[in-house]
Design a protein around this motif. Structure first.
Motif, PDB file in Angstrom:
ATOM      1  N   ASN A 134       0.847  -1.193   0.000  1.00 26.10           N
ATOM      2  CA  ASN A 134       0.000   0.000   0.000  1.00 26.10           C
ATOM      3  C   ASN A 134       0.886   1.248   0.000  1.00 26.10           C
ATOM      4  O   ASN A 134       0.689   2.161  -0.801  1.00 26.10           O
ATOM      5  CB  ASN A 134      -0.926  -0.015   1.224  1.00 26.10           C
ATOM      6  CG  ASN A 134      -1.997   1.062   1.125  1.00 26.10           C
ATOM      7  OD1 ASN A 134      -2.493   1.379   0.061  1.00 26.10           O
ATOM      8  ND2 ASN A 134      -2.344   1.632   2.255  1.00 26.10           N
ATOM      9  N   GLN A 135       1.904   1.260   0.844  1.00 27.56           N
ATOM     10  CA  GLN A 135       2.860   2.377   0.870  1.00 27.56           C
ATOM     11  C   GLN A 135       3.619   2.464  -0.447  1.00 27.56           C
ATOM     12  O   GLN A 135       3.799   3.544  -1.003  1.00 27.56           O
ATOM     13  CB  GLN A 135       3.869   2.190   2.007  1.00 27.56           C
ATOM     14  CG  GLN A 135       3.312   2.462   3.374  1.00 27.56           C
ATOM     15  CD  GLN A 135       4.397   2.306   4.429  1.00 27.56           C
ATOM     16  OE1 GLN A 135       5.129   1.321   4.447  1.00 27.56           O
ATOM     17  NE2 GLN A 135       4.496   3.274   5.305  1.00 27.56           N
ATOM     18  N   GLY A 136       4.093   1.327  -0.932  1.00 23.40           N
ATOM     19  CA  GLY A 136       4.870   1.295  -2.172  1.00 23.40           C
ATOM     20  C   GLY A 136       4.089   1.797  -3.370  1.00 23.40           C
ATOM     21  O   GLY A 136       4.581   2.630  -4.141  1.00 23.40           O
ATOM     22  N   TRP A 137       2.851   1.294  -3.529  1.00 22.20           N
ATOM     23  CA  TRP A 137       2.041   1.728  -4.670  1.00 22.20           C
ATOM     24  C   TRP A 137       1.712   3.211  -4.575  1.00 22.20           C
ATOM     25  O   TRP A 137       1.739   3.930  -5.569  1.00 22.20           O
ATOM     26  CB  TRP A 137       0.752   0.909  -4.785  1.00 22.20           C
ATOM     27  CG  TRP A 137       0.926  -0.439  -5.400  1.00 22.20           C
ATOM     28  CD1 TRP A 137       0.639  -1.657  -4.824  1.00 22.20           C
ATOM     29  CD2 TRP A 137       1.404  -0.750  -6.722  1.00 22.20           C
ATOM     30  NE1 TRP A 137       0.924  -2.675  -5.702  1.00 22.20           N
ATOM     31  CE2 TRP A 137       1.388  -2.147  -6.870  1.00 22.20           C
ATOM     32  CE3 TRP A 137       1.854   0.039  -7.788  1.00 22.20           C
ATOM     33  CZ2 TRP A 137       1.802  -2.783  -8.043  1.00 22.20           C
ATOM     34  CZ3 TRP A 137       2.271  -0.598  -8.954  1.00 22.20           C
ATOM     35  CH2 TRP A 137       2.235  -2.002  -9.067  1.00 22.20           C
ATOM     36  N   ASN A 138       1.379   3.687  -3.362  1.00 21.91           N
ATOM     37  CA  ASN A 138       1.064   5.116  -3.224  1.00 21.91           C
ATOM     38  C   ASN A 138       2.258   5.981  -3.610  1.00 21.91           C
ATOM     39  O   ASN A 138       2.100   6.988  -4.301  1.00 21.91           O
ATOM     40  CB  ASN A 138       0.568   5.434  -1.807  1.00 21.91           C
ATOM     41  CG  ASN A 138      -0.935   5.264  -1.710  1.00 21.91           C
ATOM     42  OD1 ASN A 138      -1.687   5.969  -2.369  1.00 21.91           O
ATOM     43  ND2 ASN A 138      -1.368   4.321  -0.899  1.00 21.91           N
TER      44      ASN A 138
END
Length: 150
Positions: A134-138
Motif C-alpha cells: 500500500n505504501q509502495g504503490w502510493n
C-alpha cells in the motif's frame, strides 16, 4: 477464503491524474516510460523488462532503501488499451511469496480534466505484505502523477 479474508489481503487505491487516459496507459505499458516512474521513491531500479502482451512476462529488479536487492516478476493477463491492465505479481526469493501469486488490476476512466486510476492488488500472503505494498504503490503513483502531467 472468505470474502472478509480476501478483503483483508487486498488493497485499493484511486487517483485522479491530470492527463488523458491514453497517456496514463502508455506510462504503464511502454517499458521506456515505466523505467522513469515505476517503483516507490526510495527504491533504485536495476532492471525493468516488460513484454506487454497477454501471456508476456515482466521482471523488475531493484534495491530498496536498505540496499537489499529484490526482484518482482509477473505475467500480463489482460490488456484493454486505454482502459485496463491486469498482471500477476510475485516476489522472488521471499519466503512469504513462495508458491504465492497476487494479482494487480489497473483500471482507467475519463474524469473531468483527466483520468481516474483505480489500482486493486489482491491475494497478498499476509497483512504485513499488503501494508508494505500500500505504501509502495502510493509512492509509485505519486511519481506516476508527476510523470504523466508534465
Amino acid at each position: 477464503m472468505t470474502a472478509k479474508e480476501t478483503e483483508k489481503f487486498s488493497l485499493e487505491i484511486k487517483r485522479l491524474l491530470k492527463a488523458p487516459r491514453d497517456r496514463v496507459y502508455a506510462a504503464w505499458t511502454d517499458p521506456a516510460q515505466m523505467k522513469q516512474w515505476f517503483g516507490p521513491e526510495n527504491v533504485e531500479t536495476h532492471e525493468l523488462v516488460a513484454d506487454v502482451r497477454v501471456g508476456g512476462k515482466f521482471r523488475w529488479g531493484l534495491s530498496n532503501s536498505e540496499g537489499e536487492k529484490m526482484t518482482a516478476v509477473g505475467e500480463y493477463r489482460e490488456l484493454q488499451p486505454g482502459k485496463k491492465i491486469v498482471f500477476t505479481w510475485q516476489w522472488e526469493n521471499d519466503e512469504d511469496w513462495k508458491n504465492h501469486i497476487s494479482v494487480v488490476t489497473v483500471e482507467l476512466d475519463d474524469r473531468d480534466g483527466g483520468t481516474e486510476l483505480r489500482l486493486v492488488h489482491e491475494q497478498f500472503p499476509n497483512e504485513q505484505s499488503r501494508d508494505g505494498h500500500n505504501q509502495g504503490w502510493n509512492s509509485a503513483l505519486d511519481k506516476l502523477e508527476k510523470f504523466v502531467s508534465r
